[in-house]
Design a protein around this motif. Structure first.
Motif, PDB file in Angstrom:
ATOM      1  N   ALA A 193       0.882  -0.879   0.112  1.00 49.59           N
ATOM      2  CA  ALA A 193       0.040   0.222   0.044  1.00 49.59           C
ATOM      3  C   ALA A 193       1.019   1.370   0.066  1.00 49.59           C
ATOM      4  O   ALA A 193       0.294   2.071  -1.065  1.00 49.59           O
ATOM      5  N   ALA A 194       1.821   1.417   0.999  1.00 50.79           N
ATOM      6  CA  ALA A 194       3.052   2.270   0.531  1.00 50.79           C
ATOM      7  C   ALA A 194       3.724   2.647  -0.324  1.00 50.79           C
ATOM      8  O   ALA A 194       3.820   3.763  -1.086  1.00 50.79           O
ATOM      9  N   VAL A 195       3.709   1.925  -1.346  1.00 51.41           N
ATOM     10  CA  VAL A 195       4.886   1.666  -2.413  1.00 51.41           C
ATOM     11  C   VAL A 195       3.532   2.205  -3.851  1.00 51.41           C
ATOM     12  O   VAL A 195       4.101   3.534  -3.975  1.00 51.41           O
ATOM     13  N   LEU A 196       2.255   1.552  -3.166  1.00 52.84           N
ATOM     14  CA  LEU A 196       1.322   2.160  -4.867  1.00 52.84           C
ATOM     15  C   LEU A 196       0.527   3.208  -4.455  1.00 52.84           C
ATOM     16  O   LEU A 196       0.786   4.668  -5.284  1.00 52.84           O
ATOM     17  N   THR A 197       0.928   4.155  -3.295  1.00 50.19           N
ATOM     18  CA  THR A 197       1.175   4.931  -2.800  1.00 50.19           C
ATOM     19  C   THR A 197       1.776   6.112  -3.501  1.00 50.19           C
ATOM     20  O   THR A 197       1.674   7.652  -3.807  1.00 50.19           O
ATOM     21  N   LEU A 198       3.727   5.740  -2.754  1.00 51.16           N
ATOM     22  CA  LEU A 198       4.620   6.836  -4.045  1.00 51.16           C
ATOM     23  C   LEU A 198       4.060   6.239  -5.161  1.00 51.16           C
ATOM     24  O   LEU A 198       4.781   7.793  -5.772  1.00 51.16           O
ATOM     25  N   VAL A 199       3.515   5.579  -5.600  1.00 50.51           N
ATOM     26  CA  VAL A 199       3.822   5.487  -7.139  1.00 50.51           C
ATOM     27  C   VAL A 199       2.609   6.158  -7.913  1.00 50.51           C
ATOM     28  O   VAL A 199       3.038   7.509  -8.744  1.00 50.51           O
ATOM     29  N   ALA A 200       1.493   6.866  -7.284  1.00 47.42           N
ATOM     30  CA  ALA A 200       0.490   7.189  -7.749  1.00 47.42           C
ATOM     31  C   ALA A 200       1.180   9.025  -7.410  1.00 47.42           C
ATOM     32  O   ALA A 200       1.018  10.034  -8.229  1.00 47.42           O
ATOM     33  N   VAL A 201       2.243   9.326  -6.322  1.00 45.41           N
ATOM     34  CA  VAL A 201       2.089  10.379  -5.807  1.00 45.41           C
ATOM     35  C   VAL A 201       2.784  11.278  -6.662  1.00 45.41           C
ATOM     36  O   VAL A 201       3.344  12.210  -7.847  1.00 45.41           O
ATOM     37  N   ALA A 202       4.202  10.219  -7.382  1.00 45.18           N
ATOM     38  CA  ALA A 202       5.468  10.325  -8.060  1.00 45.18           C
ATOM     39  C   ALA A 202       4.687  10.475  -9.763  1.00 45.18           C
ATOM     40  O   ALA A 202       4.931  11.295 -10.488  1.00 45.18           O
TER      41      ALA A 202
END
Length: 397
Positions: A193-202
């Motif tokens: 979930a943390a990685v997906l959030t970072l990918v979305a922000v990036a």
């Protein structure tokens, strides 16, 4: 990045021989032998062979290998990995002899591969199979996904998906071996979930400051073939042109379906596809004739260079690494150590490599030979540990 930073004590004690420290040092020399390897623009344009620096890298790789063999030759045949190494050595010798006997110029040998598959496998195992979260997981995810985003490498989506599926299968096996519990799955998925959030922000930041990258991804994912009057995606067309031409080359003399035409032998792109390809790739840059690099697929180029013998050898190598990884993990499941999760990494890395094998040939980069060799050897450490589990238990009674 292969293990946890806080070293937990292992309940299984494996005795260390005096020259083990030298084996470890030589292993680092082996792994770093081609870390600084490169191919300069001048060499690429002139189609020249290896330079003196590359020969030095090769020399350090061979010298470290021979040093390890010299120090541990008495124990080589104790574990099955030695037989896999002997088999692959015979296959490499066959491929070299096959090329020389068929007159392939030695200055065309260029077999290289990236480390992305192994990073993907490590990340998947670290998320689902590692005992605790560690900051180097975020570093590895940054290296992987930033690289994919910048280079617009859509083919790397396959190992990401397959790596996650393979790691999930390993988790299920671990549950059946009573190594993991279903109740821990939610906690293990929090980094996802943390990685997906970072990918979305990036992705949002890239769309704001570098919209060209988003446009390139749109072109690569949806290719808009109809806008260019193409019958299919340009990448598919080039791979189909390559595969059809290779089949025709071998069909000219069907005996070559058995042993191929030698690694480094040239091929071409089927002319039937060239009118559409030229609409995207300029005619002077298409390079449809006298192509000799290691192709866009492990299997098509394997068939060209080594025939059925090469295809069977690749299957044996990949299958043996994956199976030995799972056997080693199973053998240690009763008394798992702090780094037990690493036993699954070779299996997941093999699955990631296979997922890319139809659309690219990772073996065209030299580094993959070293990395995948380490993957093939890693299960041996866990097999050695498993052989001492019962011995340690007896000493504790």
């Amino acid at each position: 990045m292969l293990s946890t930073s806080a070293r937990l004590p292992d309940s299984v004690s494996v005795p260390t021989v005096a020259h083990a420290v030298w084996v470890e040092r030589l292993l680092w020399v082996f792994m770093l032998s081609f870390a600084l390897d490169y191919r300069s623009a001048e060499a690429r344009e002139g189609a020249s062979g290896a330079g003196i620096d590359q020969l030095l890298f090769l020399g350090s790789c061979m010298a470290s290998t021979l040093g390890i063999v010299f120090l541990g030759w008495k124990f080589l045949t104790v574990r099955p990995g030695a037989w896999l190494l002997a088999f692959w050595g015979l296959f490499i010798a066959f491929m070299l002899a096959n090329s020389v006997l068929q007159g392939v110029p030695t200055g065309r040998f260029e077999v290289q591969s990236p480390a992305t598959n192994s990073i993907t496998a490590w990340i998947a195992c670290a998320i689902l199979l590692r005992g605790r979260f560690h900051w180097n997981l975020l570093v590895a995810c940054g290296v992987l996904f930033i690289g994919i985003g910048i280079t617009v490498s859509r083919s790397l989506i396959f190992p990401v998906v397959v790596g996650g599926m393979a790691a999930a299968a390993c988790f299920v096996m671990g549950v059946s071996w009573k190594q993991y519990q279903w109740s821990s799955l939610g906690r293990r998925l929090l980094p996802v979930a943390a990685v997906l959030t970072l990918v979305a922000v990036a992705t949002g930041l890239v769309a704001l400051f570098q919209p060209l990258i988003i446009e390139r991804w749109n072109e690569r994912l949806f290719h808009n073939a109809s806008d260019r009057n193409l019958g299919a995606d340009i990448s598919y067309l080039t791979r189909k042109a390559e595969a059809d031409a290779i089949w025709k080359i071998l069909s000219d003399d069907p005996v070559h379906f058995i042993h191929g035409r030698g690694i480094g032998s040239s091929y071409y792109w089927d002319s039937a596809y060239m009118p559409e390809i030229w609409m995207v790739i300029p005619k002077e840059e298409a390079g449809e004739d006298d192509i000799w690099f290691a192709g866009h697929s492990v299997w098509t180029y394997g068939l060209l260079s080594g025939g059925v013998i090469a295809l069977a050898s690749y299957l044996v190598l990949l299958g043996a690494v994956g199976v030995s990884s799972l056997l080693a993990a199973r053998a240690n499941a009763s008394d798992p150590g702090p780094d037990q999760w690493l036993a699954f990494v070779p299996f997941v890395a093999t699955c990631c490599l296979i997922s890319e094998s139809l659309t690219s040939n990772p073996f065209q980069e030299r580094l993959v030979g070293i990395i995948f060799g380490v993957m093939a050897g890693l299960p041996q450490a866990f097999m050695v540990r498993s052989s001492w589990i019962h011995a340690t238990a007896r000493r504790s009674l």
